[in-house]
Design a protein around this motif. Sequence first.
Motif, PDB file in Angstrom:
ATOM      1  N   LEU A   1      10.730   0.165 -11.505  1.00 36.89           N
ATOM      2  CA  LEU A   1      10.561   0.205 -10.057  1.00 36.89           C
ATOM      3  C   LEU A   1      11.425  -0.860  -9.381  1.00 36.89           C
ATOM      4  O   LEU A   1      11.402  -2.022  -9.747  1.00 36.89           O
ATOM      5  CB  LEU A   1       9.092  -0.038  -9.686  1.00 36.89           C
ATOM      6  CG  LEU A   1       8.775  -0.093  -8.196  1.00 36.89           C
ATOM      7  CD1 LEU A   1       9.009   1.266  -7.541  1.00 36.89           C
ATOM      8  CD2 LEU A   1       7.330  -0.529  -7.984  1.00 36.89           C
ATOM      9  N   SER A   2      12.200  -0.431  -8.397  1.00 35.28           N
ATOM     10  CA  SER A   2      12.928  -1.364  -7.525  1.00 35.28           C
ATOM     11  C   SER A   2      12.065  -1.499  -6.279  1.00 35.28           C
ATOM     12  O   SER A   2      12.230  -0.774  -5.298  1.00 35.28           O
ATOM     13  CB  SER A   2      14.321  -0.827  -7.194  1.00 35.28           C
ATOM     14  OG  SER A   2      15.006  -1.727  -6.360  1.00 35.28           O
ATOM     15  N   TYR A   3      11.117  -2.429  -6.337  1.00 37.43           N
ATOM     16  CA  TYR A   3      10.053  -2.555  -5.346  1.00 37.43           C
ATOM     17  C   TYR A   3      10.583  -2.643  -3.910  1.00 37.43           C
ATOM     18  O   TYR A   3      10.008  -2.074  -2.999  1.00 37.43           O
ATOM     19  CB  TYR A   3       9.190  -3.773  -5.687  1.00 37.43           C
ATOM     20  CG  TYR A   3       7.964  -3.921  -4.835  1.00 37.43           C
ATOM     21  CD1 TYR A   3       6.814  -3.187  -5.113  1.00 37.43           C
ATOM     22  CD2 TYR A   3       7.945  -4.786  -3.752  1.00 37.43           C
ATOM     23  CE1 TYR A   3       5.683  -3.314  -4.338  1.00 37.43           C
ATOM     24  CE2 TYR A   3       6.816  -4.921  -2.958  1.00 37.43           C
ATOM     25  CZ  TYR A   3       5.684  -4.190  -3.259  1.00 37.43           C
ATOM     26  OH  TYR A   3       4.564  -4.315  -2.480  1.00 37.43           O
ATOM     27  N   CYS A   4      11.659  -3.342  -3.695  1.00 36.47           N
ATOM     28  CA  CYS A   4      12.199  -3.547  -2.342  1.00 36.47           C
ATOM     29  C   CYS A   4      13.393  -2.648  -2.037  1.00 36.47           C
ATOM     30  O   CYS A   4      14.225  -2.978  -1.181  1.00 36.47           O
ATOM     31  CB  CYS A   4      12.567  -5.014  -2.146  1.00 36.47           C
ATOM     32  SG  CYS A   4      11.135  -6.087  -2.181  1.00 36.47           S
ATOM     33  N   GLN A   5      13.489  -1.512  -2.696  1.00 40.17           N
ATOM     34  CA  GLN A   5      14.595  -0.586  -2.464  1.00 40.17           C
ATOM     35  C   GLN A   5      14.662  -0.152  -1.008  1.00 40.17           C
ATOM     36  O   GLN A   5      15.721   0.209  -0.513  1.00 40.17           O
ATOM     37  CB  GLN A   5      14.465   0.629  -3.388  1.00 40.17           C
ATOM     38  CG  GLN A   5      15.629   1.577  -3.356  1.00 40.17           C
ATOM     39  CD  GLN A   5      16.928   0.937  -3.831  1.00 40.17           C
ATOM     40  OE1 GLN A   5      16.924   0.069  -4.700  1.00 40.17           O
ATOM     41  NE2 GLN A   5      18.040   1.348  -3.251  1.00 40.17           N
TER      42      GLN A   5
ATOM     43  N   VAL B   1       2.698  -9.825  -4.988  1.00 44.37           N
ATOM     44  CA  VAL B   1       3.056  -8.696  -5.853  1.00 44.37           C
ATOM     45  C   VAL B   1       3.333  -9.158  -7.277  1.00 44.37           C
ATOM     46  O   VAL B   1       4.078 -10.110  -7.506  1.00 44.37           O
ATOM     47  CB  VAL B   1       4.307  -7.957  -5.310  1.00 44.37           C
ATOM     48  CG1 VAL B   1       4.737  -6.836  -6.250  1.00 44.37           C
ATOM     49  CG2 VAL B   1       4.047  -7.414  -3.918  1.00 44.37           C
ATOM     50  N   GLU B   2       2.744  -8.468  -8.210  1.00 47.22           N
ATOM     51  CA  GLU B   2       3.074  -8.592  -9.632  1.00 47.22           C
ATOM     52  C   GLU B   2       3.200  -7.166 -10.157  1.00 47.22           C
ATOM     53  O   GLU B   2       2.301  -6.356  -9.977  1.00 47.22           O
ATOM     54  CB  GLU B   2       1.981  -9.323 -10.398  1.00 47.22           C
ATOM     55  CG  GLU B   2       1.874 -10.798 -10.067  1.00 47.22           C
ATOM     56  CD  GLU B   2       0.788 -11.490 -10.877  1.00 47.22           C
ATOM     57  OE1 GLU B   2       0.432 -10.997 -11.967  1.00 47.22           O
ATOM     58  OE2 GLU B   2       0.294 -12.515 -10.395  1.00 47.22           O
ATOM     59  N   LEU B   3       4.331  -6.876 -10.791  1.00 50.89           N
ATOM     60  CA  LEU B   3       4.538  -5.524 -11.300  1.00 50.89           C
ATOM     61  C   LEU B   3       3.959  -5.384 -12.705  1.00 50.89           C
ATOM     62  O   LEU B   3       4.269  -6.186 -13.586  1.00 50.89           O
ATOM     63  CB  LEU B   3       6.029  -5.190 -11.343  1.00 50.89           C
ATOM     64  CG  LEU B   3       6.743  -5.033 -10.012  1.00 50.89           C
ATOM     65  CD1 LEU B   3       8.204  -4.683 -10.242  1.00 50.89           C
ATOM     66  CD2 LEU B   3       6.078  -3.982  -9.149  1.00 50.89           C
TER      67      LEU B   3
ATOM     68  N   SER C   1       0.824  -1.210   0.000  1.00 48.53           N
ATOM     69  CA  SER C   1       0.000   0.000   0.000  1.00 48.53           C
ATOM     70  C   SER C   1       0.857   1.259   0.000  1.00 48.53           C
ATOM     71  O   SER C   1       0.539   2.237  -0.687  1.00 48.53           O
ATOM     72  CB  SER C   1      -0.917   0.019   1.231  1.00 48.53           C
ATOM     73  OG  SER C   1      -1.812  -1.055   1.190  1.00 48.53           O
ATOM     74  N   ILE C   2       1.946   1.223   0.745  1.00 50.58           N
ATOM     75  CA  ILE C   2       2.858   2.372   0.776  1.00 50.58           C
ATOM     76  C   ILE C   2       3.480   2.587  -0.600  1.00 50.58           C
ATOM     77  O   ILE C   2       3.519   3.713  -1.106  1.00 50.58           O
ATOM     78  CB  ILE C   2       3.955   2.159   1.844  1.00 50.58           C
ATOM     79  CG1 ILE C   2       3.350   2.210   3.242  1.00 50.58           C
ATOM     80  CG2 ILE C   2       5.069   3.198   1.694  1.00 50.58           C
ATOM     81  CD1 ILE C   2       4.276   1.745   4.344  1.00 50.58           C
ATOM     82  N   VAL C   3       3.957   1.512  -1.219  1.00 48.38           N
ATOM     83  CA  VAL C   3       4.564   1.622  -2.548  1.00 48.38           C
ATOM     84  C   VAL C   3       3.533   2.137  -3.552  1.00 48.38           C
ATOM     85  O   VAL C   3       3.824   3.022  -4.361  1.00 48.38           O
ATOM     86  CB  VAL C   3       5.167   0.274  -3.002  1.00 48.38           C
ATOM     87  CG1 VAL C   3       5.639   0.354  -4.448  1.00 48.38           C
ATOM     88  CG2 VAL C   3       6.310  -0.142  -2.088  1.00 48.38           C
TER      89      VAL C   3
END
Length: 171
Positions: A115-119, A106-108, A15-17
């Motif tokens: 996007l580096s989702y887990c940055q 998660v699916e981008l 949700s934050i992302v």
Amino acid sequence: METINSEILSLTYGSIVRQLITDLEDMDEVNKQLDVMGYNMGIRLIDEFLANARITKCGDFKETAENIAKVGFKMFLNTTATVVNWNADNTECGLVLEDNLLIDFVELPEACSKLSYCQLLCGVIRGALEMVNISAECSFSRDTLHGDDTNEIHLKFTSQKAEAYPYKDDD
């Protein structure tokens, strides 16, 4: 230490992302913001890590990376990582995550290919290391959300700052 359900953490992080993507629209800016958020978390988490990990001072960067992989990830994400691909100088390595609960569900979409989702995790590592006088670069080198077979964080030691004491002796 109290734990929370990993699904709740995964969905909350998602949700934050998603909100950052909506607000900023530019994936590079979202990546930067995730890194800053992680950095701010890391400078605070290191206190808890040092208080509860029952480890001694690390002798070198190799030992530091092992502690991050085996103790830090276990303590805060209930997973571990394997340290791989050391360079000849022992200043660069990869941390291969055994399990990354942040990417559950998660699916981008194609629009988020940059996007580096887990940055956020990279920022946490950088912030924590900086609080113990180690400067490092950190980024995802492999990401299952982008089709890779595993999640790997590339960690590069850049410098060690001398310990500075905040008070001077009254000689």
